[in-house]
Design a protein around this motif. Structure first.
Motif, PDB file in Angstrom:
ATOM      1  N   GLU A  92      -5.075  -4.730  -2.143  1.00  0.00           N
ATOM      2  CA  GLU A  92      -6.509  -4.802  -1.823  1.00  0.00           C
ATOM      3  C   GLU A  92      -7.008  -6.237  -1.863  1.00  0.00           C
ATOM      4  O   GLU A  92      -7.749  -6.675  -0.971  1.00  0.00           O
ATOM      5  CB  GLU A  92      -7.307  -3.944  -2.804  1.00  0.00           C
ATOM      6  N   ASP A  93      -6.611  -6.986  -2.898  1.00  0.00           N
ATOM      7  CA  ASP A  93      -7.037  -8.389  -2.989  1.00  0.00           C
ATOM      8  C   ASP A  93      -6.563  -9.176  -1.769  1.00  0.00           C
ATOM      9  O   ASP A  93      -7.305 -10.006  -1.215  1.00  0.00           O
ATOM     10  CB  ASP A  93      -6.471  -9.025  -4.260  1.00  0.00           C
ATOM     11  N   ALA A  94      -5.323  -8.934  -1.353  1.00  0.00           N
ATOM     12  CA  ALA A  94      -4.791  -9.644  -0.189  1.00  0.00           C
ATOM     13  C   ALA A  94      -5.533  -9.249   1.079  1.00  0.00           C
ATOM     14  O   ALA A  94      -5.860 -10.100   1.919  1.00  0.00           O
ATOM     15  CB  ALA A  94      -3.297  -9.360  -0.050  1.00  0.00           C
ATOM     16  N   LEU A  95      -5.811  -7.963   1.216  1.00  0.00           N
ATOM     17  CA  LEU A  95      -6.504  -7.497   2.415  1.00  0.00           C
ATOM     18  C   LEU A  95      -7.892  -8.121   2.513  1.00  0.00           C
ATOM     19  O   LEU A  95      -8.343  -8.494   3.611  1.00  0.00           O
ATOM     20  CB  LEU A  95      -6.597  -5.971   2.385  1.00  0.00           C
ATOM     21  N   ARG A  96      -8.572  -8.273   1.382  1.00  0.00           N
ATOM     22  CA  ARG A  96      -9.895  -8.907   1.397  1.00  0.00           C
ATOM     23  C   ARG A  96      -9.799 -10.365   1.857  1.00  0.00           C
ATOM     24  O   ARG A  96     -10.711 -10.882   2.512  1.00  0.00           O
ATOM     25  CB  ARG A  96     -10.516  -8.846   0.002  1.00  0.00           C
ATOM     26  N   THR A  97      -8.699 -11.019   1.529  1.00  0.00           N
ATOM     27  CA  THR A  97      -8.509 -12.413   1.942  1.00  0.00           C
ATOM     28  C   THR A  97      -8.525 -12.540   3.463  1.00  0.00           C
ATOM     29  O   THR A  97      -8.966 -13.569   4.002  1.00  0.00           O
ATOM     30  CB  THR A  97      -7.172 -12.939   1.388  1.00  0.00           C
ATOM     31  N   TYR A  98      -8.068 -11.514   4.144  1.00  0.00           N
ATOM     32  CA  TYR A  98      -7.961 -11.582   5.603  1.00  0.00           C
ATOM     33  C   TYR A  98      -9.038 -10.758   6.311  1.00  0.00           C
ATOM     34  O   TYR A  98      -8.945 -10.504   7.513  1.00  0.00           O
ATOM     35  CB  TYR A  98      -6.572 -11.109   6.032  1.00  0.00           C
ATOM     36  N   ALA A  99     -10.083 -10.359   5.575  1.00  0.00           N
ATOM     37  CA  ALA A  99     -11.127  -9.525   6.173  1.00  0.00           C
ATOM     38  C   ALA A  99     -11.865 -10.256   7.293  1.00  0.00           C
ATOM     39  O   ALA A  99     -12.183  -9.670   8.333  1.00  0.00           O
ATOM     40  CB  ALA A  99     -12.113  -9.074   5.093  1.00  0.00           C
ATOM     41  N   THR A 100     -12.142 -11.536   7.088  1.00  0.00           N
ATOM     42  CA  THR A 100     -12.840 -12.301   8.127  1.00  0.00           C
ATOM     43  C   THR A 100     -11.999 -12.389   9.392  1.00  0.00           C
ATOM     44  O   THR A 100     -12.530 -12.285  10.511  1.00  0.00           O
ATOM     45  CB  THR A 100     -13.179 -13.710   7.613  1.00  0.00           C
ATOM     46  N   LEU A 101     -10.694 -12.594   9.237  1.00  0.00           N
ATOM     47  CA  LEU A 101      -9.806 -12.620  10.402  1.00  0.00           C
ATOM     48  C   LEU A 101      -9.894 -11.299  11.159  1.00  0.00           C
ATOM     49  O   LEU A 101     -10.013 -11.289  12.394  1.00  0.00           O
ATOM     50  CB  LEU A 101      -8.374 -12.873   9.946  1.00  0.00           C
ATOM     51  N   LEU A 116       0.833  -1.205   0.000  1.00  0.00           N
ATOM     52  CA  LEU A 116       0.000   0.000   0.000  1.00  0.00           C
ATOM     53  C   LEU A 116       0.867   1.255   0.000  1.00  0.00           C
ATOM     54  O   LEU A 116       0.598   2.213  -0.743  1.00  0.00           O
ATOM     55  CB  LEU A 116      -0.938  -0.009   1.210  1.00  0.00           C
ATOM     56  N   ARG A 117       1.900   1.259   0.822  1.00  0.00           N
ATOM     57  CA  ARG A 117       2.795   2.420   0.856  1.00  0.00           C
ATOM     58  C   ARG A 117       3.473   2.626  -0.502  1.00  0.00           C
ATOM     59  O   ARG A 117       3.544   3.747  -1.013  1.00  0.00           O
ATOM     60  CB  ARG A 117       3.846   2.256   1.958  1.00  0.00           C
ATOM     61  N   LEU A 118       3.961   1.523  -1.076  1.00  0.00           N
ATOM     62  CA  LEU A 118       4.619   1.620  -2.380  1.00  0.00           C
ATOM     63  C   LEU A 118       3.650   2.088  -3.463  1.00  0.00           C
ATOM     64  O   LEU A 118       4.011   2.891  -4.331  1.00  0.00           O
ATOM     65  CB  LEU A 118       5.197   0.268  -2.775  1.00  0.00           C
ATOM     66  N   SER A 119       2.425   1.580  -3.423  1.00  0.00           N
ATOM     67  CA  SER A 119       1.476   1.940  -4.478  1.00  0.00           C
ATOM     68  C   SER A 119       1.191   3.430  -4.483  1.00  0.00           C
ATOM     69  O   SER A 119       1.030   4.034  -5.544  1.00  0.00           O
ATOM     70  CB  SER A 119       0.172   1.145  -4.310  1.00  0.00           C
ATOM     71  N   HIS A 120       1.146   4.043  -3.299  1.00  0.00           N
ATOM     72  CA  HIS A 120       0.918   5.489  -3.227  1.00  0.00           C
ATOM     73  C   HIS A 120       2.162   6.267  -3.631  1.00  0.00           C
ATOM     74  O   HIS A 120       2.065   7.321  -4.260  1.00  0.00           O
ATOM     75  CB  HIS A 120       0.473   5.877  -1.812  1.00  0.00           C
ATOM     76  N   LEU A 121       3.325   5.759  -3.274  1.00  0.00           N
ATOM     77  CA  LEU A 121       4.558   6.448  -3.651  1.00  0.00           C
ATOM     78  C   LEU A 121       4.807   6.372  -5.158  1.00  0.00           C
ATOM     79  O   LEU A 121       5.241   7.345  -5.779  1.00  0.00           O
ATOM     80  CB  LEU A 121       5.750   5.833  -2.907  1.00  0.00           C
ATOM     81  N   LEU A 122       4.531   5.219  -5.743  1.00  0.00           N
ATOM     82  CA  LEU A 122       4.849   4.999  -7.145  1.00  0.00           C
ATOM     83  C   LEU A 122       3.673   5.304  -8.063  1.00  0.00           C
ATOM     84  O   LEU A 122       3.832   5.293  -9.287  1.00  0.00           O
ATOM     85  CB  LEU A 122       5.273   3.546  -7.373  1.00  0.00           C
ATOM     86  N   GLN A 123       2.476   5.513  -7.447  1.00  0.00           N
ATOM     87  CA  GLN A 123       1.230   5.613  -8.218  1.00  0.00           C
ATOM     88  C   GLN A 123       1.062   4.379  -9.101  1.00  0.00           C
ATOM     89  O   GLN A 123       0.769   4.454 -10.291  1.00  0.00           O
ATOM     90  CB  GLN A 123       1.197   6.892  -9.060  1.00  0.00           C
ATOM     91  N   ASP A 124       1.242   3.224  -8.471  1.00  0.00           N
ATOM     92  CA  ASP A 124       1.206   1.945  -9.172  1.00  0.00           C
ATOM     93  C   ASP A 124      -0.141   1.265  -8.888  1.00  0.00           C
ATOM     94  O   ASP A 124      -0.378   0.760  -7.787  1.00  0.00           O
ATOM     95  CB  ASP A 124       2.368   1.063  -8.702  1.00  0.00           C
ATOM     96  N   VAL A 125      -1.021   1.254  -9.878  1.00  0.00           N
ATOM     97  CA  VAL A 125      -2.363   0.704  -9.710  1.00  0.00           C
ATOM     98  C   VAL A 125      -2.309  -0.800  -9.469  1.00  0.00           C
ATOM     99  O   VAL A 125      -3.092  -1.355  -8.691  1.00  0.00           O
ATOM    100  CB  VAL A 125      -3.226   1.030 -10.944  1.00  0.00           C
ATOM    101  N   GLU A 126      -1.378  -1.492 -10.111  1.00  0.00           N
ATOM    102  CA  GLU A 126      -1.293  -2.942  -9.977  1.00  0.00           C
ATOM    103  C   GLU A 126      -0.904  -3.339  -8.554  1.00  0.00           C
ATOM    104  O   GLU A 126      -1.441  -4.299  -7.985  1.00  0.00           O
ATOM    105  CB  GLU A 126      -0.287  -3.503 -10.981  1.00  0.00           C
ATOM    106  N   LEU A 127       0.043  -2.611  -7.952  1.00  0.00           N
ATOM    107  CA  LEU A 127       0.415  -2.898  -6.560  1.00  0.00           C
ATOM    108  C   LEU A 127      -0.767  -2.628  -5.624  1.00  0.00           C
ATOM    109  O   LEU A 127      -1.003  -3.383  -4.676  1.00  0.00           O
ATOM    110  CB  LEU A 127       1.614  -2.051  -6.139  1.00  0.00           C
ATOM    111  N   ALA A 128      -1.495  -1.570  -5.888  1.00  0.00           N
ATOM    112  CA  ALA A 128      -2.661  -1.249  -5.064  1.00  0.00           C
ATOM    113  C   ALA A 128      -3.709  -2.350  -5.166  1.00  0.00           C
ATOM    114  O   ALA A 128      -4.326  -2.740  -4.160  1.00  0.00           O
ATOM    115  CB  ALA A 128      -3.251   0.090  -5.488  1.00  0.00           C
TER     116      ALA A 128
END
Length: 700
Positions: A578-587, A562-574
């Motif tokens: 996000e996909d990874a964060l959704r994986t752990y939403a239930t946790l 997330l930090r890198l995506s904002h620094l680099l403006q990299d949509v793919e990293l973002a």
């Protein structure tokens, strides 16, 4: 003549401690695994670490016992593992222990495996006799029972082991639950859960034994800002203050012990770990910036001073830990009697010191005293009837003289392993404190440690290693780095770039992030595995999930992306974050107390995130003033890019810097939020007006 087993030449001090045991130990290696298959013998796997008190106890009681060693040597292939060196094995077989016993784990971890590495019996410490029966059988009796079962109930054992492995594999897929909306409600519910678990008397969470929970405290600092809830900030400040006044904190030398065995932070388990002190130093720094409390700043700095003084190695990196024991006694290095203090300080100053640090003739730990504070300097000065300035002068003199005297004692042993992730946390903590309080030495140390880590903790293919391998090191090659090593170092390098402005650190972070995604990310799904696709295969490949003593590697990876995506403006990293964060939403929703770093990542994801660009000459004092104002406040959702126009056009790595110039030949700051940019702030005065943040005083 002393005889040595196969552990004598190992890299790990913990393994070398067992080199003279009569047990015919092997390290975890193909030779040992092949021997177990060849002889068709069960494996006895013992996992521990150098600073573990009960690991030492079991060694002395069992592994130095010739009769017990004979039983092991004749019937098992015995393997000794350092959990800090091989956290993958520790995670796998600790989870197996939970499945087999339905109980909590600990170290030493004692597991019995088939030659195919399936676990069929597990426990922790076992005594040499039946003193703790029936819940903890004597180790020789346990060995005899397993030998008999292996001979007469082999099919049953193998079926049980396979059931455990199947359950482990199913646990990994069980994380694929129906989607949960990533919303602020998860953070609000987490805040309520921490409030319910909070100890309003002594601070911290839960009952004894009580752990520092640095990551969770950092999370609550963020939630206190997001929701403007002073009660959350008060919980953090009460806990940090209570820990710093307790025996868990070294009142003379700085630094924190692993945990407190009681609820009031008085009696520590005396080992000191690099990761605890690095993570806590960051948390104290954040709290000091948010509140303006000089006491919290003092503790942050003294903790880092301890790390730099007592855990540093000549290469500029940091070793893993200091033992709990010295001269065979737990805590001996840290304990005092009134008589000892009088011999060192003289009667008058010793009386003062004893009253300040709670030293009595009766003692508070096995007839001696753990130093601790009852109140603040102001409160203790009033209690003793001494002017505050005089109190502080006497306290400093007493502390210095006692510290110098203590330096003459036999120190606890150090574990000199240089672990990549733990060093990364130290680098990040030093970088944060360096810019928070303008301490160039901290920044120099952080940069040097990062340079050394990038040099000595990578293999010929550029892959991270779990441990740094310094010149002249003839031990066996260290294992490849695990997810937490990659994620922690990426995050630290981003922090170091923002603190130093050196683009090379950001470039290294990007390279490591690409490698991490390639080697650890799930092919189908958003999560991350503990081990890389090209590392040694084990019976089950675990996904990195909840926090433990250290933050989850998956959560750290998401935070860094997330930090890198904002620094680099990299949509793919973002998108990947996000996909990874959704994986752990239930946790996060169901177990917030075990998901502190995930919740920090969620706070990042939900934003808003400030993108700040500072365009100004490095040599210009106005640029330094602007940077100080931006850095010397607690802004947990901010990325900072720095560019000197004299160095040429902005780097391609940071495309959003294109077109941003230093206006009127002075430092100019550009601030953007949610795809909207404010007017440029020209000159340090305008920056100070825009970025001034009044400290949030913690409620009394």
């Amino acid at each position: 003549m002393v005889s040595y087993n196969r552990l004598a030449g190992q890299r790990s001090p913990y393994l070398r401690q067992h080199a003279t045991n009569p047990v015919d130990w092997y390290p975890w290696c193909e030779e040992a695994l092949a021997l177990a298959r060849q002889l068709d013998r069960p494996i006895f796997l013992s996992i521990g670490y150098a600073a573990c008190h009960w690991c030492h106890v079991m060694e002395h009681e069992c592994f130095e016992n010739p009769q017990i060693a004979a039983l092991l040597n004749a019937n098992f292939v015995s393997i000794k593992v350092d959990r800090e060196e091989r956290p993958d094995l520790d995670a796998l077989y600790m989870t197996a222990l939970h499945l087999l016993t339905r109980e909590g784990g600990g170290w030493p971890l004692s597991v019995f495996l088939t030659p195919q590495l399936t676990p069929f019996y597990a426990g922790t410490y076992f005594p040499p006799d039946d003193r703790y029966a029936p819940h903890r059988p004597a180790f020789p009796r346990l060995l005899q029972a397993i030998i008999q079962a292996w001979q007469s109930r082999r099919t049953e054992i193998e079926q049980l082991g396979q059931q455990v492995i199947t359950a482990l594999q199913q646990m990994q897929s069980a994380a694929d639950t129906p989607p949960v909306l990533l919303s602020e409600s998860i953070l609000r519910d987490a805040a309520r859960a921490f409030q319910r678990a909070f100890d309003p008397v002594y601070g911290g969470f839960g009952a004894a034994p009580k752990f520092p929970h640095a990551v969770e405290l950092s999370l609550l600092l963020r939630l206190s800002l997001r929701f403007r809830e002073s009660a959350l900030l008060a919980m953090v400040c009460q806990t940090l203050t209570a820990m710093a006044r307790g025996g868990i904190y070294d009142q003379l030398g700085g630094g924190f012990a692993r945990y407190s065995v009681d609820a009031r932070w008085l009696v520590p388990h005396f080992e000191k770990m690099l990761y605890d002190n690095a993570l806590l130093a960051s948390t104290y720094t954040e709290a000091a910036l948010l509140t303006g409390d000089p006491f919290l700043e003092e503790i942050a700095r003294s903790t880092l001073d301890y790390v730099c003084r007592d855990l540093a190695v000549p290469a500029g990196l940091f070793c893993s830990s200091e033992d709990a024991d010295s001269e065979g006694e737990e805590g001996k290095f840290y304990l005092w009697t009134p008589k000892e203090m009088e011999q060192i300080l003289g009667r008058e100053l010793a009386e003062f010191a004893c009253r300040v640090w709670g030293v009595t003739a009766a003692g508070n730990f096995e007839g001696k005293n753990i130093l601790h504070r009852q109140g603040s300097d102001a409160e203790d000065a009033e209690r003793l009837g001494i002017p505050l300035e005089e109190f502080r002068q006497k306290l400093a003199e007493a502390r210095n003289r006692l510290f110098q005297a203590r330096q003459q004692r036999v120190r606890p042993d150090r574990d000199d392993k240089i672990i990549t992730a733990w060093n990364a946390w130290a680098i990040a903590a030093l970088a944060r404190a360096a810019v928070a309080w303008n301490i160039p030495e901290y920044l120099m140390r952080a940069c040097h440690a990062a340079d050394q880590l990038l040099r000595y903790a990578r293999d010929s293919q550029g892959r991270l290693l779990r441990l740094a391998q310094l010149p002249g090191d003839n031990a066996p090659p260290p294992p490849l780095g695990f997810l937490e090593d990659y994620a922690a170092l990426i995050d630290a390098l981003i922090t170091l770039y923002e603190a130093s402005g050196q683009l090379s650190y950001l470039q290294s972070a990007v390279e490591l992030a690409r490698s991490m995604l390639q080697r650890f990310a799930e092919a189908h799904g958003g999560g991350f595995y503990f081990v890389a696709s090209d590392q040694e295969p084990l019976p089950a490949r675990l996904r990195e999930q909840h926090d433990g003593a250290t933050p989850s590697g998956s959560a750290l990876a998401i935070t860094a992306l997330l930090r890198l995506s904002h620094l680099l403006q990299d949509v793919e990293l973002a998108r990947k974050a996000e996909d990874a964060l959704r994986t752990y939403a239930t946790l996060m929703q169901q177990q917030p107390l075990a998901a502190g770093q995930f919740l920090i990542a969620l706070d990042w994801y939900l934003g808003p995130v400030d993108q700040v660009a500072v365009i100004g000459r490095r040599s210009d004092s106005a640029t330094a003033r602007a940077l100080d104002m931006i850095r010397q406040a607690f802004r947990p959702r901010q990325v900072l890019a720095i560019h000197d126009p004299d160095a040429g056009p902005p780097p391609h790595l940071l495309p959003w810097l294109a077109g941003k110039v230093a206006c009127q030949d002075t430092v100019t700051v550009y601030r953007c939020r949610e795809f909207q940019c404010q007017s440029p702030l020209i000159g340090p005065e305008r920056v100070e007006q825009a970025f001034r943040q009044e400290p949030l005083a913690s409620p009394s």
